[in-house]
Each structure stands twice: as structure tokens, then as C-alpha cells.
Design a protein around this motif. Sequence first.
Motif, short mmCIF file in Angstrom:
data_model
loop_
_atom_site.label_atom_id
_atom_site.label_comp_id
_atom_site.label_asym_id
_atom_site.label_seq_id
_atom_site.Cartn_x
_atom_site.Cartn_y
_atom_site.Cartn_z
N UNK A 141 23.59 21.06 -36.31
CA UNK A 141 22.58 20.01 -36.39
C UNK A 141 23.32 18.67 -36.39
N UNK A 142 23.29 17.96 -35.25
CA UNK A 142 24.05 16.71 -35.11
C UNK A 142 23.49 15.60 -35.99
N UNK A 143 22.25 15.78 -36.49
CA UNK A 143 21.70 14.80 -37.43
C UNK A 143 22.26 15.02 -38.84
N UNK A 144 22.79 16.20 -39.07
CA UNK A 144 23.28 16.56 -40.39
C UNK A 144 24.79 16.35 -40.53
N UNK A 189 37.39 20.50 -32.23
CA UNK A 189 36.41 19.58 -32.81
C UNK A 189 36.81 19.13 -34.20
N UNK A 190 36.32 17.94 -34.54
CA UNK A 190 36.30 17.44 -35.92
C UNK A 190 34.85 17.51 -36.37
N UNK A 191 34.59 18.15 -37.51
CA UNK A 191 33.24 18.25 -38.05
C UNK A 191 33.27 17.72 -39.47
N UNK A 192 32.35 16.79 -39.77
CA UNK A 192 32.30 16.21 -41.11
C UNK A 192 30.91 16.36 -41.70
N UNK A 218 31.76 27.87 -38.94
CA UNK A 218 32.36 26.68 -39.57
C UNK A 218 31.27 25.77 -40.12
N UNK A 219 30.25 25.53 -39.32
CA UNK A 219 29.15 24.66 -39.72
C UNK A 219 28.47 25.18 -41.00
N UNK A 220 28.18 26.49 -41.02
CA UNK A 220 27.50 27.07 -42.18
C UNK A 220 28.39 27.01 -43.42
N UNK A 221 29.68 27.29 -43.25
CA UNK A 221 30.59 27.26 -44.38
C UNK A 221 30.77 25.83 -44.90
N UNK A 222 30.88 24.88 -43.98
CA UNK A 222 31.11 23.49 -44.38
C UNK A 222 29.90 22.90 -45.10
#
Length: 259
Positions: A196-199, A217-220, A252-256
Amino acid sequence: MTGFEQRLEEVMERCPGRIGLSIDLNGRIFERDSRVIFSSASLIKLPILLTAFHQKEHGILTLEEKVKLCDIEKTGGAGVLQSFSDDAVLTILDLLTLMIVVSDNAATNYMIHKAGRPAISACIKELNLTGTELNRNMMDLEAIKNGLNNWTAADDILKCLKAIGGEGYFSAASRKQMADILQKQQFTDKLPYHMDKEKVYAGNKTGELPGIEHDCAIIRFGNRTAYAAVLIDQLQNKEAGRRTISEIGKLIYEELTDM
């Protein structure tokens, strides 16, 4: 083994290709063949970006410098410059942005010439990218025929991402500019696909060639950051590689976001 590690292993085991993986998930490291050398495909454009910003910080390169399109050699493959009229004028920053967000090969070749191959090699060495080599321009079929290729490893690509996302090598202003470029990426069907790019902030750079699918990728999310590099080759089916990478991105998204 944590639940995340187990799910990650399951996804990788289902992949029919060879995987090199390096993930830093808010300080937790996960690796598989992270120093194994792969054909870089368009991931080689990350060290070129880093070199350009290094030169900008040392007064060698001006990002606002204007370049006439007629001075840029058109080339095939990915990109949009080949569709522009010859009287178009762009800045160095425009070319760097196109090199990343649409993987423009003409912009890349111009930046290799502008920054200089020796400077790019020096930046690669300074960043300790031990498995990375720039040996040819994009779409240089003659060089490919002669066995010249560009190489990298998942661990090297993670170092590139950390140079953008973390303190140490670049000023905060340069890191923000590069992160903003990555966030504008148009090819988002791999690591960021299920995000979710809004999240979250997600900035990525892909690479692909026949039998090869890469993404990094960098995910924050809030004060948490994940860096990820997934390189896959020996694929008979492009979609299988893309699906593997997107599933890893989802984990990764779910864990982060659940930590």
C-alpha cells in the motif's frame, strides 16, 4: 527460525531459478547467496546514479546543466528519449531520473560518458561493491558478442540502497533527491506490487533480461526501514521470477508494518 524466515524460505524454494537475496529488515539480516555474482541487467544503473551524486557533491557535476537531445545517442531497449524530438532540452537531473524511473538506456549511456567509466569504477570500489563491474554500455550488442557484461551481487545492491537511505556517504539533501527518484519508479510489479503506497514509502529499481528478473527497494514505515535486493536468473518463465519477487515484497511489507 522465525515465521518470517520460514515463509521466506518457502517462497524461495518454489522459485525455479537461481536466487541471490539480501534483506536488512530494520536491522535483521536475511541472506541467500548474497555475494554470488549475477548479470546486473539494469541494476548497474544504481552505481551510476550514486557516482553522479558523488560528483555533484564534489562540484564536478551540475544537476541543472542542460543537455540537448541531439547530443544524446539514441539506443534501443527501455526508455522514452528515443521518442523525443531532437530539439528537446533536458537537465542532468532529468536524465538521471529517466535512467531510474523508466530505465532509459540512452540516458544511461549518456551518464556513463558524462560521469566517466573510471569515476564509476572508483565509486564502486569506494562503496566496497566487490562483485560489481561496469564493462559495457547499455544495448552494446558488439560488446555482448565479445563476452563483456555488467555484473553485481545482492549484497552490493543492498550497499547501494543503504548509501541512499542511510547516513554516511552522502549529504541529507542528496539522499532525499535520490530517494525521491526511486519513489517515482514506473516499474512496480515486483517488490512493491502488494504494498500500500499510501501506507509506506517504497522506492525501487528493477532489472530484467531474458531469463533474468531482479528488483531492489527501500521500504519505510514510520521509523522502520527495510532494504531488499532480490536477483534471479536461470529462469525459463519470466512470470515465475516476477511472482517470486512480489511474494518476497509482500512478506517484507507485512513484517515491517506488523512489527
